[in-house]
Design a protein around this motif. Structure first.
Motif, PDB file in Angstrom:
ATOM      1  N   ILE A 120       0.862  -1.171   0.000  1.00  0.00           N
ATOM      2  CA  ILE A 120       0.000   0.000   0.000  1.00  0.00           C
ATOM      3  C   ILE A 120       0.901   1.224   0.000  1.00  0.00           C
ATOM      4  CG2 ILE A 120      -1.686   1.345   1.309  1.00  0.00           C
ATOM      5  CD1 ILE A 120      -2.805  -1.313   2.342  1.00  0.00           C
ATOM      6  N   ILE A 121       0.669   2.106  -0.953  1.00  0.00           N
ATOM      7  CA  ILE A 121       1.445   3.339  -1.039  1.00  0.00           C
ATOM      8  C   ILE A 121       0.489   4.499  -0.830  1.00  0.00           C
ATOM      9  CG2 ILE A 121       2.856   4.805  -2.515  1.00  0.00           C
ATOM     10  CD1 ILE A 121       3.830   2.271  -3.902  1.00  0.00           C
ATOM     11  N   LYS A 122       0.717   5.226   0.246  1.00  0.00           N
ATOM     12  CA  LYS A 122      -0.124   6.374   0.567  1.00  0.00           C
ATOM     13  C   LYS A 122       0.579   7.659   0.156  1.00  0.00           C
ATOM     14  CE  LYS A 122      -2.551   4.126   4.279  1.00  0.00           C
ATOM     15  NZ  LYS A 122      -3.232   4.291   5.530  1.00  0.00           N
ATOM     16  N   ASN A 123      -0.133   8.751   0.217  1.00  0.00           N
ATOM     17  CA  ASN A 123       0.453  10.054  -0.058  1.00  0.00           C
ATOM     18  C   ASN A 123       1.400  10.429   1.080  1.00  0.00           C
ATOM     19  OD1 ASN A 123      -1.027  10.553  -2.406  1.00  0.00           O
ATOM     20  ND2 ASN A 123      -2.755  11.274  -1.217  1.00  0.00           N
ATOM     21  N   THR A 124       2.540  10.970   0.722  1.00  0.00           N
ATOM     22  CA  THR A 124       3.468  11.502   1.706  1.00  0.00           C
ATOM     23  C   THR A 124       4.032  12.803   1.172  1.00  0.00           C
ATOM     24  OG1 THR A 124       5.413  10.379   0.813  1.00  0.00           O
ATOM     25  CG2 THR A 124       4.166   9.203   2.492  1.00  0.00           C
ATOM     26  N   THR A 125       4.374  13.692   2.080  1.00  0.00           N
ATOM     27  CA  THR A 125       5.000  14.942   1.668  1.00  0.00           C
ATOM     28  C   THR A 125       6.335  15.075   2.382  1.00  0.00           C
ATOM     29  OG1 THR A 125       3.790  16.159   3.357  1.00  0.00           O
ATOM     30  CG2 THR A 125       2.842  16.130   1.153  1.00  0.00           C
ATOM     31  N   SER A 126       7.374  15.164   1.621  1.00  0.00           N
ATOM     32  CA  SER A 126       8.746  15.405   2.081  1.00  0.00           C
ATOM     33  C   SER A 126       9.310  14.332   2.996  1.00  0.00           C
ATOM     34  CB  SER A 126       8.853  16.784   2.747  1.00  0.00           C
ATOM     35  OG  SER A 126       8.533  17.783   1.806  1.00  0.00           O
ATOM     36  N   ARG A 127       8.654  13.179   3.139  1.00  0.00           N
ATOM     37  CA  ARG A 127       9.235  12.090   3.930  1.00  0.00           C
ATOM     38  C   ARG A 127      10.385  11.442   3.184  1.00  0.00           C
ATOM     39  NH1 ARG A 127       5.073   7.916   6.162  1.00  0.00           N
ATOM     40  NH2 ARG A 127       7.030   6.831   6.425  1.00  0.00           N
ATOM     41  N   VAL A 128      10.310  11.450   1.866  1.00  0.00           N
ATOM     42  CA  VAL A 128      11.361  10.853   1.051  1.00  0.00           C
ATOM     43  C   VAL A 128      12.557  11.797   0.994  1.00  0.00           C
ATOM     44  CG1 VAL A 128      11.917  10.000  -1.252  1.00  0.00           C
ATOM     45  CG2 VAL A 128       9.665   9.583  -0.292  1.00  0.00           C
ATOM     46  N   GLY A 129      12.292  13.090   0.943  1.00  0.00           N
ATOM     47  CA  GLY A 129      13.320  14.122   0.886  1.00  0.00           C
ATOM     48  C   GLY A 129      12.644  15.466   0.697  1.00  0.00           C
ATOM     49  N   LYS A 130      13.358  16.536   1.014  1.00  0.00           N
ATOM     50  CA  LYS A 130      12.777  17.873   0.873  1.00  0.00           C
ATOM     51  C   LYS A 130      12.403  18.114  -0.588  1.00  0.00           C
ATOM     52  CE  LYS A 130      13.356  22.731   1.804  1.00  0.00           C
ATOM     53  NZ  LYS A 130      14.207  23.805   2.248  1.00  0.00           N
ATOM     54  N   GLY A 131      11.141  18.488  -0.795  1.00  0.00           N
ATOM     55  CA  GLY A 131      10.663  18.757  -2.150  1.00  0.00           C
ATOM     56  C   GLY A 131      10.266  17.515  -2.929  1.00  0.00           C
ATOM     57  N   LEU A 132      10.201  16.372  -2.243  1.00  0.00           N
ATOM     58  CA  LEU A 132       9.791  15.114  -2.884  1.00  0.00           C
ATOM     59  C   LEU A 132       8.531  14.597  -2.210  1.00  0.00           C
ATOM     60  CD1 LEU A 132      13.242  13.294  -3.176  1.00  0.00           C
ATOM     61  CD2 LEU A 132      12.066  14.662  -4.930  1.00  0.00           C
ATOM     62  N   ASP A 133       7.473  14.453  -2.986  1.00  0.00           N
ATOM     63  CA  ASP A 133       6.212  13.921  -2.471  1.00  0.00           C
ATOM     64  C   ASP A 133       5.871  12.646  -3.228  1.00  0.00           C
ATOM     65  OD1 ASP A 133       6.038  16.287  -0.991  1.00  0.00           O
ATOM     66  OD2 ASP A 133       4.757  17.261  -2.471  1.00  0.00           O
ATOM     67  N   ILE A 134       5.159  11.764  -2.548  1.00  0.00           N
ATOM     68  CA  ILE A 134       4.650  10.546  -3.176  1.00  0.00           C
ATOM     69  C   ILE A 134       3.145  10.688  -3.262  1.00  0.00           C
ATOM     70  CG2 ILE A 134       4.354   8.042  -2.955  1.00  0.00           C
ATOM     71  CD1 ILE A 134       7.242   8.815  -3.492  1.00  0.00           C
ATOM     72  N   ARG A 135       2.602  10.405  -4.427  1.00  0.00           N
ATOM     73  CA  ARG A 135       1.156  10.409  -4.632  1.00  0.00           C
ATOM     74  C   ARG A 135       0.721   8.968  -4.881  1.00  0.00           C
ATOM     75  NH1 ARG A 135       0.538  14.581  -2.032  1.00  0.00           N
ATOM     76  NH2 ARG A 135       1.417  16.476  -2.905  1.00  0.00           N
ATOM     77  N   GLY A 136       0.030   8.412  -3.911  1.00  0.00           N
ATOM     78  CA  GLY A 136      -0.455   7.038  -4.001  1.00  0.00           C
ATOM     79  C   GLY A 136      -1.948   6.994  -3.749  1.00  0.00           C
ATOM     80  N   ASP A 137      -2.396   6.063  -2.923  1.00  0.00           N
ATOM     81  CA  ASP A 137      -3.819   5.944  -2.653  1.00  0.00           C
ATOM     82  C   ASP A 137      -4.357   7.232  -2.048  1.00  0.00           C
ATOM     83  OD1 ASP A 137      -4.422   3.323  -3.536  1.00  0.00           O
ATOM     84  OD2 ASP A 137      -3.381   2.508  -1.796  1.00  0.00           O
ATOM     85  N   GLY A 138      -5.455   7.712  -2.627  1.00  0.00           N
ATOM     86  CA  GLY A 138      -6.086   8.926  -2.155  1.00  0.00           C
ATOM     87  C   GLY A 138      -5.502  10.205  -2.752  1.00  0.00           C
ATOM     88  N   GLY A 139      -4.650  10.050  -3.743  1.00  0.00           N
ATOM     89  CA  GLY A 139      -4.021  11.227  -4.339  1.00  0.00           C
ATOM     90  C   GLY A 139      -4.451  11.454  -5.767  1.00  0.00           C
TER      91      GLY A 139
END
Length: 139
Positions: A120-139
């Motif tokens: 399951i890949i959810k949305n995250t903001t800057s957890r991967v790195g500054k200025g990097l967001d992940i758009r997954g389920d719910g995005g």
């Protein structure tokens, strides 16, 4: 007027390939549907109805299991330079694999990847790195 019919054509093409879409406000990127990305669909009749109602809509793609993809969003605005964070991660872990990508209006980039099975890949903001967001389920 051709630009808007092209957006509808792109939406229908996405739907044909199993990618759920929805109309979004071209200025704010906010969904124009009452329940946002939860209403994203591949239903051709619904997509045509939306673009008849919102002919100037920007194409929104629902990420996650619904479309079978997730996105790495590299942001570049203000003092945020996601490309620097991405370069640091690639130096440590290796380059990203070849994948579909698009440049964003702000000069950032979206990298599209297949949604993995059994994760399951959810949305995250800057957890991967500054200025990097992940758009997954719910995005």
């Amino acid at each position: 007027m051709e630009k808007f019919s092209n957006t509808l054509s792109m939406a229908l093409d996405c739907a044909e390939h199993g990618i759920a879409v929805l109309p979004c406000n071209p200025k704010t990127k906010a969904p124009l549907t009452a329940h946002g990305c939860h209403e994203a669909t591949t239903d051709v009749a619904q997509i045509k109805e939306w673009w008849a109602t919102f002919p100037h809509a920007m194409l929104g793609i629902a990420t996650g299991q619904i479309s079978g993809l997730f996105v790495l969003d590299v942001d570049t605005h203000g003092d945020t330079n996601g490309y620097a964070s991405l370069s640091a991660l690639e130096a440590e872990h290796g380059e990203l694999p070849d994948t579909y990508q698009v440049e964003t209006a702000s000069g950032g980039r979206h990298f599209y990847f297949r949604y993995p099975e059994n994760h399951i890949i959810k949305n995250t903001t800057s957890r991967v790195g500054k200025g990097l967001d992940i758009r997954g389920d719910g995005g």
